[in-house]
Write an enzyme that holds these catalytic residues in place. Structure first.
Site, PDB file in Angstrom:
ATOM      1  N   GLU A   1       0.817  -1.219   0.000  1.00  0.00           N
ATOM      2  CA  GLU A   1       0.000   0.000   0.000  1.00  0.00           C
ATOM      3  C   GLU A   1       0.847   1.264   0.000  1.00  0.00           C
ATOM      4  O   GLU A   1       0.381   2.345   0.354  1.00  0.00           O
ATOM      5  CB  GLU A   1      -0.944  -0.034   1.211  1.00  0.00           C
ATOM      6  CG  GLU A   1      -1.883  -1.228   1.231  1.00  0.00           C
ATOM      7  CD  GLU A   1      -3.141  -1.036   0.393  1.00  0.00           C
ATOM      8  OE1 GLU A   1      -3.711   0.060   0.406  1.00  0.00           O
ATOM      9  OE2 GLU A   1      -3.547  -2.003  -0.298  1.00  0.00           O
TER      10      GLU A   1
ATOM     11  N   HIS B   1      -4.634   1.763   7.338  1.00  0.00           N
ATOM     12  CA  HIS B   1      -3.233   2.047   7.007  1.00  0.00           C
ATOM     13  C   HIS B   1      -2.567   2.580   8.268  1.00  0.00           C
ATOM     14  O   HIS B   1      -3.204   3.267   9.069  1.00  0.00           O
ATOM     15  CB  HIS B   1      -3.122   3.135   5.921  1.00  0.00           C
ATOM     16  CG  HIS B   1      -3.529   2.688   4.554  1.00  0.00           C
ATOM     17  ND1 HIS B   1      -4.303   3.451   3.718  1.00  0.00           N
ATOM     18  CD2 HIS B   1      -3.247   1.562   3.865  1.00  0.00           C
ATOM     19  CE1 HIS B   1      -4.478   2.820   2.568  1.00  0.00           C
ATOM     20  NE2 HIS B   1      -3.864   1.664   2.633  1.00  0.00           N
TER      21      HIS B   1
ATOM     22  N   CYS C   1      -2.848  11.390   3.787  1.00  0.00           N
ATOM     23  CA  CYS C   1      -3.162  10.441   2.704  1.00  0.00           C
ATOM     24  C   CYS C   1      -2.952  11.081   1.343  1.00  0.00           C
ATOM     25  O   CYS C   1      -2.656  10.403   0.365  1.00  0.00           O
ATOM     26  CB  CYS C   1      -4.615  10.003   2.760  1.00  0.00           C
ATOM     27  SG  CYS C   1      -5.069   9.137   4.244  1.00  0.00           S
TER      28      CYS C   1
HETATM   29  O1  SUG Z   1      -7.761   3.116   0.047  1.00  0.00           O
HETATM   30  N1  SUG Z   1     -10.548   5.269   0.223  1.00  0.00           N
HETATM   31  C1  SUG Z   1      -9.088   5.102   0.295  1.00  0.00           C
HETATM   32  C2  SUG Z   1      -8.494   6.007   1.334  1.00  0.00           C
HETATM   33  C3  SUG Z   1      -6.994   5.956   1.326  1.00  0.00           C
HETATM   34  C4  SUG Z   1      -6.387   6.680   2.468  1.00  0.00           C
HETATM   35  N2  SUG Z   1      -4.992   6.603   2.402  1.00  0.00           N
HETATM   36  C5  SUG Z   1      -4.138   6.567   3.446  1.00  0.00           C
HETATM   37  N3  SUG Z   1      -4.556   6.314   4.644  1.00  0.00           N
HETATM   38  N4  SUG Z   1      -2.908   6.734   3.178  1.00  0.00           N
HETATM   39  C6  SUG Z   1      -8.746   3.633   0.611  1.00  0.00           C
HETATM   40  O2  SUG Z   1      -9.441   3.036   1.429  1.00  0.00           O
HETATM   41  C7  SUG Z   1     -12.730   4.951  -0.716  1.00  0.00           C
HETATM   42  C8  SUG Z   1     -13.381   5.034  -2.074  1.00  0.00           C
HETATM   43  C9  SUG Z   1     -14.866   4.922  -2.011  1.00  0.00           C
HETATM   44  O3  SUG Z   1     -15.399   4.257  -1.120  1.00  0.00           O
HETATM   45  O4  SUG Z   1     -15.549   5.504  -2.891  1.00  0.00           O
HETATM   46  C10 SUG Z   1     -11.233   4.744  -0.766  1.00  0.00           C
HETATM   47  O5  SUG Z   1     -10.725   4.147  -1.690  1.00  0.00           O
END
Ligand code: SUG
Length: 447
Positions: free
Chosen positions: A175, A250, A370
């Site tokens: 990730e 994460h 993020c």
């Molecule tokens: O991968 N949300 C992302 C958020 C990523 C956050 N990144 C870090 N913490 N670095 C994920 O879960 C949600 C998309 C949706 O539900 O429409 C989403 O992909």
């Protein structure tokens, strides 16, 4: 003396930003599924955050959005016909799949790649590995384009090495920088790289979690090898099952680092005492600070709700003090805010707080940290970065105007079936390639 900086590259939020509830274990994504999204506001919030950091004197870069809807993915899955016919067909038969191919998730640049600064690598070059993002389908379609974007920005083999995303499916689920911290005395000096994993499939037995543990130990080990890191300067730590179960999908949701400071929730890691011991001994006789937020001050649940740790911990130019750039939600949360006011009075390097509004991204579980990918660059390396991707006043205003021209105010899940949305998204990206001077970059431009 030559200066080495930590530069943030933020993902520009794409015009198809929507709430589709795609990420199991990411509580915000699940809670806000099917909410009406506001793409224009989202993109402007993201740009305003970048501009704030630029105005604070930090180096700020951008990553451009990926092509969405991603029709090539649907073609690979057997759909045929014109692009519009495919959208129509998938919207009727598999709307969930269409939403996955429409997600603007590449905005969360912390998941774009893992980056090793030249001071840490055996060949003295900066190494990039795009994350394979295997645990969520909508994200697993990002790495090829991520790789292309990174190669466009960091385009000189003398300084930059680009690895392919890891093979091996979920066993090597990666990730990116969201599970990677680098601790150092100075950005330009060799640091200690901390990789955080949620599961290990070979060797160690899997610790059961209620939600998917996305990063694997095997992936982290492979990246450390490929980046040519010295293994006595690498620490592997497991994220606690409690953190994953509480919605910490994460590690950057429960900890953040800068230089020799690790700011973390006390329940973020499994085997915490081993971790602190390993980091201290890798640091040798140099000082390292562990700022642990106790459960009794801010519970794990509250930390995740407010995204206290999904902040950017930075040194503003000319200052030894550190500043936390936090989501506004952590100021609005009474308990968290009072903890923060107390923190800056304590004897730690964190002395300043700044709050940013990235609400639209937050509703999908993406806070300030993020949205950014950190890249440490010395002066020579910085001079090799594609200047079109470095934020300045002019680029900020051009991108704002571009968003105003092309983005919708609102998007509902039913709108994904609208053929005009595909046209609008392409018109926006087509103009973006002109702003960025990158020619026919996207697949639809080459068809
Ligand atoms: O991968 N949300 C992302 C958020 C990523 C956050 N990144 C870090 N913490 N670095 C994920 O879960 C949600 C998309 C949706 O539900 O429409 C989403 O992909």
């Amino acid at each position: 003396m030559s200066q080495t900086v930590e530069m943030n590259f933020d993902g520009v939020i794409g015009s198809t930003h929507n709430y589709a509830g795609l990420s199991e274990g990411n509580l915000a994504s699940a809670d806000n599924a099917k909410l009406v999204s506001r793409p224009r506001q989202a993109a402007k919030e993201g740009l305003a955050k970048m501009f704030r950091l630029h105005q604070l004197g930090l180096k700020q870069g951008i990553l451009i959005p990926q092509e969405r809807p991603h029709i090539p993915t649907l073609r690979q899955l057997g759909f045929v016909g014109s692009d519009h016919a495919i959208v129509e067909k998938v919207s009727k038969s598999e709307p969930h799949l269409l939403a996955m191919c429409y997600s603007a998730s590449s905005m969360w640049a912390a998941n774009a790649a893992t980056v090793a600064p030249s001071a840490d690598t055996s060949d003295g070059r900066i190494h990039f590995t795009p994350a394979n993002l295997k645990s969520m389908f909508h994200r697993s379609i990002e790495p090829d384009s991520t790789s292309k974007i990174l190669k466009t920005i960091f385009n000189n083999q003398q300084y930059f090495v680009h690895h392919p995303a890891l093979i091996g499916g979920v066993h090597f689920g990666d990730e990116g920088a969201a599970n990677h911290n680098r601790l150092c005395m100075d950005y330009g000096k060799q640091g200690v790289e901390l990789f955080v994993y949620g599961h290990s499939d070979f060797g160690q037995s899997r610790v059961p979690t209620d939600f998917p543990a996305r990063q694997s130990l095997e992936a982290s080990m492979a990246i450390a090898r490929k980046h040519g890191l010295a293994f006595d300067r690498v620490v592997m730590a497991r994220q606690s099952a409690e953190a994953i179960n509480a919605g910490g999908f994460h590690n950057d949701v429960v900890s953040v680092s800068n230089k020799n400071v690790l700011f973390m929730h006390e329940r973020a890691f499994a085997n915490k005492s081993d971790l602190l011991h390993d980091l201290t001994s890798a640091f040798g006789d140099q000082p390292i600070y562990f700022i642990q937020v106790p459960e009794k001050s801010v519970s794990l649940d509250n930390a995740i709700k407010s995204y206290l740790f999904n902040s950017q911990l930075v040194n503003l130019p000319g200052s030894e003090d550190m500043t936390l750039i936090l989501p506004i939600e952590s100021q609005q949360n009474k308990t968290v805010y009072s903890y923060l006011l107390d923190l800056i009075e304590q004897d730690t390097p964190i002395k300043n707080l700044q709050f940013v509004d990235v609400r639209q991204s937050m509703r999908n579980g993406g806070g300030p940290a993020c949205l950014r990918l950190r890249v440490v660059l010395n002066e020579r390396e910085l001079a090799q970065v594609n200047p079109h991707f470095v934020l300045n006043d002019k680029l900020f205003s051009r991108l704002n105007n571009w968003v105003d021209k092309h983005y919708r105010d609102e998007l509902r899940s039913a709108d994904l079936a609208d053929p005009y949305l595909l046209n609008e998204s392409r018109a926006a990206l087509d103009e973006l390639t002109q702003i960025m001077a990158i020619g026919s970059f996207y697949e639809f431009q080459q068809a």
